[in-house]
Structures are given as C-alpha cells and as structure tokens.
Design a protein around this motif. Structure first.
Motif, PDB file in Angstrom:
ATOM      1  N   ALA A   6       0.834  -1.207   0.000  1.00 16.01           N
ATOM      2  CA  ALA A   6       0.000   0.000   0.000  1.00 16.01           C
ATOM      3  C   ALA A   6       0.864   1.251   0.000  1.00 16.01           C
ATOM      4  CB  ALA A   6      -0.934  -0.008   1.209  1.00 16.01           C
ATOM      5  N   ALA A   7       1.943   1.226   0.765  1.00 24.38           N
ATOM      6  CA  ALA A   7       2.852   2.379   0.793  1.00 24.38           C
ATOM      7  C   ALA A   7       3.478   2.613  -0.586  1.00 24.38           C
ATOM      8  CB  ALA A   7       3.937   2.157   1.840  1.00 24.38           C
ATOM      9  N   ALA A   8       3.853   1.515  -1.265  1.00 25.85           N
ATOM     10  CA  ALA A   8       4.446   1.647  -2.598  1.00 25.85           C
ATOM     11  C   ALA A   8       3.423   2.184  -3.597  1.00 25.85           C
ATOM     12  CB  ALA A   8       4.990   0.296  -3.063  1.00 25.85           C
ATOM     13  N   LEU A   9       2.185   1.733  -3.496  1.00 25.10           N
ATOM     14  CA  LEU A   9       1.144   2.232  -4.391  1.00 25.10           C
ATOM     15  C   LEU A   9       0.870   3.712  -4.138  1.00 25.10           C
ATOM     16  CD1 LEU A   9      -1.361  -0.769  -4.233  1.00 25.10           C
ATOM     17  CD2 LEU A   9      -0.046  -0.051  -6.244  1.00 25.10           C
ATOM     18  N   THR A  10       0.818   4.088  -2.881  1.00 25.17           N
ATOM     19  CA  THR A  10       0.602   5.498  -2.535  1.00 25.17           C
ATOM     20  C   THR A  10       1.750   6.354  -3.053  1.00 25.17           C
ATOM     21  OG1 THR A  10      -0.640   4.850  -0.554  1.00 25.17           O
ATOM     22  CG2 THR A  10       0.209   7.104  -0.637  1.00 25.17           C
ATOM     23  N   GLY A  11       2.971   5.845  -2.915  1.00 26.41           N
ATOM     24  CA  GLY A  11       4.128   6.568  -3.418  1.00 26.41           C
ATOM     25  C   GLY A  11       4.095   6.754  -4.919  1.00 26.41           C
ATOM     26  N   ALA A  12       3.386   5.855  -5.627  1.00 30.35           N
ATOM     27  CA  ALA A  12       3.262   5.965  -7.079  1.00 30.35           C
ATOM     28  C   ALA A  12       2.094   6.848  -7.495  1.00 30.35           C
ATOM     29  CB  ALA A  12       3.093   4.572  -7.683  1.00 30.35           C
ATOM     30  N   GLY A  13       1.394   7.445  -6.512  1.00 23.62           N
ATOM     31  CA  GLY A  13       0.320   8.372  -6.817  1.00 23.62           C
ATOM     32  C   GLY A  13      -1.073   7.808  -6.738  1.00 23.62           C
ATOM     33  N   ALA A  14      -1.211   6.562  -6.295  1.00 23.08           N
ATOM     34  CA  ALA A  14      -2.531   5.953  -6.187  1.00 23.08           C
ATOM     35  C   ALA A  14      -3.135   6.209  -4.811  1.00 23.08           C
ATOM     36  CB  ALA A  14      -2.449   4.452  -6.436  1.00 23.08           C
ATOM     37  N   GLU A  15      -4.445   6.078  -4.736  1.00 26.61           N
ATOM     38  CA  GLU A  15      -5.150   6.109  -3.460  1.00 26.61           C
ATOM     39  C   GLU A  15      -5.420   4.665  -3.058  1.00 26.61           C
ATOM     40  OE1 GLU A  15      -9.560   7.463  -1.884  1.00 26.61           O
ATOM     41  OE2 GLU A  15      -8.549   8.768  -3.347  1.00 26.61           O
ATOM     42  N   VAL A  16      -5.232   4.343  -1.788  1.00 28.21           N
ATOM     43  CA  VAL A  16      -5.322   2.950  -1.350  1.00 28.21           C
ATOM     44  C   VAL A  16      -6.216   2.831  -0.129  1.00 28.21           C
ATOM     45  CG1 VAL A  16      -4.036   0.915  -0.595  1.00 28.21           C
ATOM     46  CG2 VAL A  16      -2.998   2.490  -2.233  1.00 28.21           C
ATOM     47  N   HIS A  17      -7.091   1.834  -0.175  1.00 27.75           N
ATOM     48  CA  HIS A  17      -7.928   1.491   0.976  1.00 27.75           C
ATOM     49  C   HIS A  17      -7.831  -0.013   1.193  1.00 27.75           C
ATOM     50  CE1 HIS A  17     -10.020   5.436   0.994  1.00 27.75           C
ATOM     51  NE2 HIS A  17      -9.801   5.370  -0.314  1.00 27.75           N
ATOM     52  N   ALA A  18      -7.275  -0.424   2.318  1.00 25.73           N
ATOM     53  CA  ALA A  18      -7.236  -1.840   2.685  1.00 25.73           C
ATOM     54  C   ALA A  18      -8.448  -2.124   3.568  1.00 25.73           C
ATOM     55  CB  ALA A  18      -5.946  -2.166   3.421  1.00 25.73           C
ATOM     56  N   VAL A  19      -9.296  -3.039   3.124  1.00 26.99           N
ATOM     57  CA  VAL A  19     -10.578  -3.282   3.794  1.00 26.99           C
ATOM     58  C   VAL A  19     -10.375  -4.121   5.046  1.00 26.99           C
ATOM     59  CG1 VAL A  19     -12.896  -4.241   3.548  1.00 26.99           C
ATOM     60  CG2 VAL A  19     -11.764  -3.178   1.580  1.00 26.99           C
ATOM     61  N   ALA A  20     -10.973  -3.673   6.132  1.00 24.41           N
ATOM     62  CA  ALA A  20     -10.999  -4.459   7.369  1.00 24.41           C
ATOM     63  C   ALA A  20     -12.292  -5.267   7.378  1.00 24.41           C
ATOM     64  CB  ALA A  20     -10.930  -3.533   8.577  1.00 24.41           C
ATOM     65  N   LEU A  21     -12.192  -6.542   7.039  1.00 29.73           N
ATOM     66  CA  LEU A  21     -13.375  -7.396   7.020  1.00 29.73           C
ATOM     67  C   LEU A  21     -13.811  -7.725   8.447  1.00 29.73           C
ATOM     68  CD1 LEU A  21     -12.322  -9.916   4.213  1.00 29.73           C
ATOM     69  CD2 LEU A  21     -13.827  -7.926   3.985  1.00 29.73           C
ATOM     70  N   THR A  22     -15.096  -7.796   8.655  1.00 25.58           N
ATOM     71  CA  THR A  22     -15.644  -8.076   9.970  1.00 25.58           C
ATOM     72  C   THR A  22     -15.057  -9.368  10.540  1.00 25.58           C
ATOM     73  OG1 THR A  22     -17.722  -6.985   9.403  1.00 25.58           O
ATOM     74  CG2 THR A  22     -17.760  -8.523  11.268  1.00 25.58           C
ATOM     75  N   GLY A  23     -14.488  -9.251  11.730  1.00 24.76           N
ATOM     76  CA  GLY A  23     -13.904 -10.415  12.382  1.00 24.76           C
ATOM     77  C   GLY A  23     -12.486 -10.714  11.961  1.00 24.76           C
ATOM     78  N   LEU A  24     -11.994 -10.023  10.926  1.00 22.29           N
ATOM     79  CA  LEU A  24     -10.626 -10.250  10.431  1.00 22.29           C
ATOM     80  C   LEU A  24      -9.876  -8.917  10.393  1.00 22.29           C
ATOM     81  CD1 LEU A  24     -11.434 -12.637   7.437  1.00 22.29           C
ATOM     82  CD2 LEU A  24     -10.573 -13.283   9.697  1.00 22.29           C
ATOM     83  N   GLY A  25      -9.792  -8.300  11.546  1.00 20.98           N
ATOM     84  CA  GLY A  25      -9.154  -6.987  11.606  1.00 20.98           C
ATOM     85  C   GLY A  25     -10.155  -5.861  11.560  1.00 20.98           C
ATOM     86  N   GLY A  26     -11.416  -6.211  11.332  1.00 19.70           N
ATOM     87  CA  GLY A  26     -12.460  -5.202  11.320  1.00 19.70           C
ATOM     88  C   GLY A  26     -13.337  -5.314  12.546  1.00 19.70           C
TER      89      GLY A  26
END
Length: 505
Positions: free
Chosen positions: A21-41
């Motif tokens: 995600a950091a590499a994608l952001t550094g390349a100019g993209a917007e990034v959202h990593a989904v927190a699924l319910t029960g798995l980090g959400g």
C-alpha cells in the motif's frame, strides 16, 4: 487517479498490505485496505452472524465511501479468499468499478462457496466437521494456522521470517459462514474488466490457465474475453509479504490493462507432433490405444505413455488423442516397439488414487496382449502424472525395464494442499534399486514445478538411484508444443533413444 481497494484472504487483515500500500501510494494511487468483519475489522472473530454476505457488505461500504467522482477509477483487488467478497461487491456495484484484480486466486462461480477453493482436502474436511458440530454456536470459526502450517494455504516461499511471525501473531479465526455460504452473483460484474495476477512459486502460471482453457473447462471460457489480462509474479502465495514492491508495480500494470490475453479455445489449431513420424494406425481397446509396428511379428516390447493432468472430465479430445502423445506412440512404433496411449481419470488432485488404479489396470491389459512382450515394458509419465511414478519405484516389478518422467511434477504443488504420501516420488526413489530412471527436464520450467524436480533429484542423488537426465535448456513445460525448435526435436530423440536402450537391452 486510480483507487485500489485491497481485500486480503483467510485469517488476515489490512496489515498484510502495509508495504505494498505504501508503494502504491508513493506511485500516486489512493489505497484502501478493507478491514473485514472479524478479520481486523469490527465485530467478533466468529459467530453465525458473520458470513460471506457480511464481508461483501464490508467491501461495498468502502466502494460507496470512495465514490467515483473526479475521474477516479476504482480497482478491486482480492487475494486468496478475498476474491469472493470482491466479486460479490463488484456484482452489486458494477457501475462503480473500473477493474477487478484476482491475486493468486481462482475465479469463483455463482452458487459455489469459498470452501471449494481451499487447496487442502484435510482443511476442507475440518471445516465441514466444525460446521456440523458447532455451526449454530456463537464462536463458530476455523482457528488460524500455526506458523509452520501456512503452507497448507499456499506457498510461503520468499516470505521473511519476521513477516511470517507477524502474519501468525496477527491472524484471526475465520468465521465458518464466510467459507460455507455460497457466493450469489447476478452476472452484473461480467461487464467489468478483469486481471489475474498469478504467483508462479505457488504453482500457477499463465500457461497452465491457457491449457485448462484449451481443455474446454466451461468455468474458464470467460477468461478468453479481450477485457481479461494476466500477469505473473515469480514468488509464493503471499507477494505482499515476499516482494511488496514488485506486487505494487504489477498491480499498477494490471490496473492499466497491461498483461497477456488468453487465446480462445479452438482459435489456434492443434500443433502436430514436432517430428515427422509414420502415420501408424491405432487399435482402440476401451481406454487404451495400441500403435503396432508395421508387419510386427512375435511379442514386442511396449512403451506405455501416461498423460498428465489434472484434465477436466469434459476435455475433448481426450488425452490419448493429443498430438504429442500420439506422436510419441507412433515414434515408438517406428522404432520397432509397441506404443501405447491411454486415458485415466486424473480430473483433480484428489484423483491420484483413481488414476493410479487406471494406469495399473491398463498396464496389466497391455502385458496380457499376445503381441506384447510382457517382460519388457517401459512406463513414460508426463507432467502432472509425475506423482504416479512413486508406486512403480516402490515395487519395481521385474518386467518394468525403464521408468521415464517428462517435464514432471514430482511433488504436490503448493496450491494443491496435502497429497497422500503414497504419491511422493522423492520418498519412493530410495526403493527403486537398479530400475533405470529417465528424467526429461525443461530448463525454463515454472518455479514451483522446477522445485519439485530438484527435490526428487536431491533424493535420488542421496540414495544413488540410476537417473539419466535429458536436459532441454531453452525448453518450457510442454516444450514439444510451445518450443518447436531443433533443440526440442533433439531432446525428443535423445529421450526416446534412452528409453528404448533400456527397454530392449
């Protein structure tokens, strides 16, 4: 701007994407990593109220929050199990999605639960037992794997120890409903462009997908759509941990529509055998075809050619009619021995026992034919039939004069899960004794298959097995078809000469 919505697989949460995600952001993209319910959400780690629809709703919520204003293009990325909620969400928000990227995952079908994609049969059985015993309990979930058991969910090749430690420490129980609830699709997402990123270290490759498409597997025909592209990463099943920078670069390429497109089935005529061999007629006997030398007299030695796989049940033509195998059989007949092709029932990685029985039965019938010298038989295994060699190395009957393995898979690939120890050639080779073994090795083999061959060769060297290697340095898997070069022709001739030398000695 490209907006990546990243959805991780079983037991994992958004943390696995940190570096990519950091590499994608550094390349100019917007990034959202989904927190699924029960798995980090939010929500508990298990419970009957958490199912696949819950996770689809989690992804839909992120899509709706991002929107598609100001020319931003939303790209959904699903890794492993994560492709199921990704496809479900894309089906419900098809108009908002520019592209779907399946990261080292299959292509889920309508009405099929995620459990069907779990590679290990033992794990699948564990889930079904747990569902039967406690599906209505509040904590109905599959415990995460121990550190050394992640391999049952895919290759951990190239993952640093620290990353594997962190993956294990942060893992969450997987709610059973997320694996058992069938995916419901309306077909709306069929209009969305798609890309597949395959991790060759886990056993997948573009060539393998093309082969299964050529077999006629119905569920894969949509992958020949020109809006579908494929790229490869030479690493294991967890590229966000093993090579996050390369993954980010590959996701950017996939989002831009780069990659290889598959050839529709039937668009390319089947290639004839790469050597000019006589058109020896066949004799068909049930699932066996015999190619007898013209004017043959007396019982003759036989070469039994065993096709690879798994091959879908509906594949047509069936393997014994494939030009490469019929070419080898006719080549053998031209050299004065009986060439044999057969069909066996290796339709999935769960079918090795069935296929082994089919091969043994076919060999018995070939040996019983009065035109065949039952004391001089060579068995020649191709590709995915490699695990079947283990049976013959363990018992080495006296009539078996040579055993050949041709660009073979000599151990379970990482994305197969566990395979019965009966079908592990590296363990069986110690029992081969003086049986002549011939191994045809493609120099440009895929990473995962090459690793199984090296495992076998290491074991063979340790026990002093008699292995003769025919190397094809510039050859790929299935080189007779894809590399129609002088090197390939010479390799085919060397392999046949080597097998016949042992067969007729």
């Amino acid at each position: 701007m490209t907006v990546f919505i990243l959805v991780s697989g079983v037991f994992t949460g958004p943390h696995v994407w940190d570096a990519s995600a950091a590499a994608l952001t550094g390349a100019g993209a917007e990034v959202h990593a989904v927190a699924l319910t029960g798995l980090g959400g939010p929500g508990p780690g298990g419970g009957t109220d958490v199912d696949l629809e819950t996770h689809i709703a989690d992804v839909v919520a992120v899509i709706d929050a991002v929107g598609r204003a100001d020319g931003r293009e939303i790209v959904l990325v699903g890794h492993d199990y994560g492709v199921h909620p990704v496809l479900g969400a894309a089906d419900r928000r098809a108009g908002s999605i520019a592209r779907i990227i399946c990261l080292d995952s299959g292509l889920p079908q309508d009405g099929v639960p995620a459990l069907a994609a779990v590679p290990d049969q033992g794990v699948r059985e564990q889930v079904l037992r747990a569902a039967g015993e406690g599906a209505r309990e509040a904590d109905a979930a599959l415990p995460p794997p121990a550190r050394d058991a992640w391999r049952l969910w895919g290759s951990t090749a190239d993952v640093p120890d620290a990353a594997l430690d962190r993956l294990t420490a942060l893992a969450s129980p997987q709610p059973l409903g997320t694996l058992l609830q069938p995916l419901e699709l309306t077909g709306a997402a069929a209009t969305v462009a798609m890309a597949g990123v395959l991790c060759t270290g886990n056993g997948a490759s573009i060539a393998m997908v093309q082969a299964r498409l050529d077999f006629g597997e119905p569920s894969l025909q949509a992958l020949a759509d020109p809006r579908v592209t494929f790229l490869e990463l030479d690493t294991g099943h967890w590229p966000m941990l093993s090579d996050p920078a390369a993954l980010a670069a590959t996701l950017l390429r996939a989002a831009a529509g780069e990659g290889r497109r598959l050839t529709p089935r039937g668009a390319t005529p089947a290639q004839p055998f790469l050597l000019d061999v006589p058109g020896t007629p066949r004799e068909r006997h049930d699932n066996i075809d015999l190619y007898l030398p013209p004017g043959a007299r007396g019982p003759l030695p036989a070469v039994v050619l065993v096709h690879g796989g798994p091959v879908p049940r509906e594949a047509r033509p069936t393997p014994r009619d494939w030009p490469a195998l019929t070419g080898y059989a006719r080549y053998a007949a031209a050299e004065g021995v009986v060439g044999v092709t057969l069909d066996h029932r290796l339709h999935s990685v769960a079918d090795y026992g069935t296929a082994a029985g089919d091969v043994a039965d076919a060999v018995g019938r070939v040996r019983a034919d009065p035109r065949v010298d039952g004391d001089r038989i060579a068995l020649w295994f191709f590709s995915g039939s490699g695990p079947l060699t283990a049976d013959w190395m363990r018992r080495t009957p006296p009539w078996l004069r040579c055993l050949a393995a041709h660009y073979p898979v000599m151990a379970p690939l990482p994305n197969w899960g566990r395979l019965d120890s009966r079908f592990h050639p590296a363990e069986a080779v110690a029992h081969a004794g003086s049986l002549p073994l011939v191994l045809v090795r493609a120099g440009l083999e895929t990473t995962a298959v090459a690793a199984t061959v090296e495992e076998f060769m290491t074991a063979a060297r340790t026990c002093g097995a008699a292995v003769e290697v025919v190397d094809v340095p510039n050859g790929h898997h299935d080189f007779e078809t894809v590399d129609r070069t002088d090197e390939s022709r010479e390799a085919v001739q060397r392999a046949m000469r080597t097998v016949l030398r042992h067969l007729t000695a």
